[in-house]
Design a protein around this motif. Sequence first.
Motif, short mmCIF file in Angstrom:
data_model
loop_
_atom_site.label_atom_id
_atom_site.label_comp_id
_atom_site.label_asym_id
_atom_site.label_seq_id
_atom_site.Cartn_x
_atom_site.Cartn_y
_atom_site.Cartn_z
N MET A 13 28.13 32.34 -85.87
CA MET A 13 28.74 30.71 -85.07
C MET A 13 28.03 29.52 -85.62
O MET A 13 28.51 28.59 -85.52
N CYS A 14 26.71 29.70 -86.30
CA CYS A 14 26.26 28.45 -86.59
C CYS A 14 26.42 28.03 -88.06
O CYS A 14 26.72 26.66 -88.15
N CYS A 15 26.58 28.76 -89.12
CA CYS A 15 26.88 28.08 -90.28
C CYS A 15 27.41 29.17 -91.33
O CYS A 15 27.44 30.21 -91.16
N SER A 16 27.81 28.92 -92.48
CA SER A 16 28.32 29.71 -93.44
C SER A 16 27.86 29.88 -94.86
O SER A 16 28.08 30.37 -95.86
N GLU A 17 26.39 29.34 -94.70
CA GLU A 17 25.48 29.07 -95.89
C GLU A 17 25.23 30.55 -96.05
O GLU A 17 24.88 31.62 -95.10
N HIS A 18 24.66 30.83 -97.35
CA HIS A 18 24.31 31.86 -97.98
C HIS A 18 22.90 32.02 -97.68
O HIS A 18 22.03 31.23 -98.38
N PHE A 28 19.77 36.33 -84.28
CA PHE A 28 20.04 36.30 -82.48
C PHE A 28 21.46 36.32 -82.21
O PHE A 28 22.33 36.02 -83.00
N THR A 29 21.63 37.41 -81.07
CA THR A 29 22.90 37.58 -80.51
C THR A 29 23.02 37.06 -79.16
O THR A 29 22.00 37.22 -78.26
N CYS A 30 23.67 36.12 -79.00
CA CYS A 30 23.81 35.39 -77.85
C CYS A 30 24.16 36.21 -76.47
O CYS A 30 25.13 37.19 -76.70
N LYS A 31 23.42 36.51 -75.42
CA LYS A 31 23.64 37.06 -74.23
C LYS A 31 25.09 36.86 -73.59
O LYS A 31 25.63 37.72 -73.15
N SER A 32 25.67 35.80 -73.94
CA SER A 32 26.57 35.03 -73.00
C SER A 32 28.04 35.48 -73.84
O SER A 32 28.88 36.04 -73.34
N CYS A 33 28.08 34.91 -74.89
CA CYS A 33 29.22 35.06 -75.99
C CYS A 33 29.17 36.23 -76.95
O CYS A 33 30.06 36.23 -77.84
N SER A 34 27.92 36.64 -77.32
CA SER A 34 27.67 37.72 -78.16
C SER A 34 28.00 37.25 -79.87
O SER A 34 27.86 37.99 -80.49
N GLY A 35 27.79 35.95 -79.55
CA GLY A 35 27.93 35.37 -81.03
C GLY A 35 26.60 35.58 -82.00
O GLY A 35 25.52 35.65 -81.26
N LEU A 36 26.56 35.44 -83.44
CA LEU A 36 25.33 35.66 -84.08
C LEU A 36 24.86 34.43 -84.46
O LEU A 36 25.72 33.41 -84.79
N TRP A 37 23.53 34.27 -84.58
CA TRP A 37 23.10 33.00 -85.08
C TRP A 37 21.63 33.25 -86.06
O TRP A 37 21.05 34.14 -85.58
N HIS A 38 21.79 32.40 -87.01
CA HIS A 38 20.46 32.49 -87.85
C HIS A 38 19.33 31.82 -86.84
O HIS A 38 19.70 31.11 -85.95
N GLN A 39 18.18 32.32 -87.01
CA GLN A 39 17.14 32.06 -85.99
C GLN A 39 16.85 30.42 -86.21
O GLN A 39 16.73 29.66 -85.23
N CYS A 40 16.72 30.14 -87.39
CA CYS A 40 16.51 28.65 -87.76
C CYS A 40 17.52 27.86 -87.63
O CYS A 40 17.35 26.37 -87.61
N CYS A 41 18.90 28.28 -87.24
CA CYS A 41 19.91 27.27 -86.76
C CYS A 41 20.13 27.15 -85.31
O CYS A 41 20.99 26.49 -84.82
N SER A 42 19.36 28.20 -84.63
CA SER A 42 19.55 28.52 -83.30
C SER A 42 18.76 27.57 -82.46
O SER A 42 19.23 27.01 -81.29
N PHE A 43 17.65 27.03 -82.81
CA PHE A 43 16.64 26.09 -82.42
C PHE A 43 16.18 26.70 -80.95
O PHE A 43 16.01 26.03 -80.05
#
Length: 587
Positions: A161-166, A235-250
């Motif tokens: 959900m956060c970015c498309s970076e490698h 990280f996996t969001c408890k609400s929407c189940s979206g995936l986030w890189h730790q450093c993108c999540s804040f």
Amino acid sequence: MQFRVLGLLISSRTHRPTHKILAMLSPVTDNQTSPVMKLNGSLKHGKYGSVEDQESPSSSSSDTENRTESFEEIRKIQKKKSSKNAKCRNVRKEDSSSTCSSDKENKTGSFKKIQKNQNKDSTKPIEKLKKRSYKRLEKEEDLDYEPPNLKKAKRSKPAFMCCSEHINFSYSSSNLLCNSENGDCRIYPDDHYWIPHRQTGEFQEAICDTCFHDVENKEGWSKKTNTNAKREEVFTCKSCSGLWHQCCSFFYGEPKKFVCRICAPESYKLVLDSSGSSHESDFIEQRINGILKDALERNQKFQKISVRTYFNPEEYVETADLAPPSWKQDFIDKYGDKIKFGSRAIHVFQRQDGVDQIFFSIFASEYRDPAKDGKSWMVIDCLDSVKIFQPASLRTHIYQELILIYFDLARSMKLQNSFLWADPPLHGDDYVFNVKPANQKTPTKSMLKNWYLDVMEKGKSDGIIKEFRSFEEEKELKKYKKPTDIPIFQKSLWPPLMCDHDMENKGEPQKLWKSMSTEWKSRGSDNWFIEFNKSEKSEQLEEMCQERFHGILQRKEEMQYHCFKKSWQFNDRRRARYSSVGLINLK
């Protein structure tokens, strides 16, 4: 005349599907369709669905009569046809143009004619069915044969959900200090080093691979590599189940409690609020934003700078810890048992894309009449920067102005003098910020000397600095004749040098000053004494000297260790933003 292939699926068992296929050629007129047998209304196959009634595009009412033929009749016909077809194959080898029976018995004609009449796609299954014998079909049935062209669909990976970076999930490592006699030796990232077996814990005595060759007893040592074993989490969001890189999540809590900022934007604080401001931070912030606006070109975007300062007025250092042993009592007589000072930290942020990113920090000490002789001064113990500030063309200008603004703030608080020392770090060493960008240059001593000279010249032209002199010039002007004439303070250049020379001279006071003459020549031009112009007393002086303490951001060592422990790094923009927000949210 047209010919169609009659396909029939026969199931001899009820507990599983079979794939027995009987092919038969039958003449079809223009008004006929190829009959497909329907067993007991439907024929169910577990894996492959069911065979339903099939019709050709040109169907007629006679189809219903054809479909009523019994299974037994068709099988009898098939046996007769198979024996005739065997004879036909023998004759076809001798003469491909001849037929094996009369038109009434077999109207198929030559097999080559069928190939010409059928399209390329339909010839492949005909040849395949022709070659597969009845016995082979039985074996395939027993083995539960599955056609090879049936493939399982690939499951698509969930998107971030956060970015498309490698993303490189590995964290970088920092320089390690080599505990050999060479104080400037470092263990760089990915280099090998050695530690004794007996050592455990986070910080260990380490010797680089080069210096280890000089170790006499090499038994009981383990070889290691300077790498960082920690990896960035997902990280996996408890609400929407979206995936986030730790450093993108804040997000800085437990991963199982993560709710993304799309689902809960009110839970995230990405910028500084007014509650952390103070009189001195407002003083610096207003001045530096005005300078930035004036320096920007038309096509350059203004991005606000924010400042946070912390001050502890009750710091002190033991005088005996700074004085050379042979002159300890003389220094105590001048300064007392303790030298009192105030420690100040200044952190500067810039708002970029909705996030306040730290890019510059100063740690300083302020001495208010420590020797009771009416003299006060301030010292910049350490400053550091990260290549984040935009526009990049104004970085040097903004850094130098921040130092001059602090000088102006110091003189408004009745600090009359300052001492400045050009002491650049070794390449890869972290002064303040943990792991800086790989392309950020480390200045040499001569580069840093010229950089500070530009700052002091600018301060003199702005009316902040009255005069500045190198130590060599100051020594000649003030007629220094003994060690106590030199001002001492924490993290100063001269106290450790005097202690080293005192040990070499075996504690003889008279030899210390003479042996220091070599230092006057080599160190006389890389540190300066600065005298400020007098300033009117600030109405907010008392507020600027009030305590504003922070357990981590107040001290350089505490801040650096906390970033190291949390893997808050500044080597790229994404991780620098995450580390900056982490510092903002520290309580």
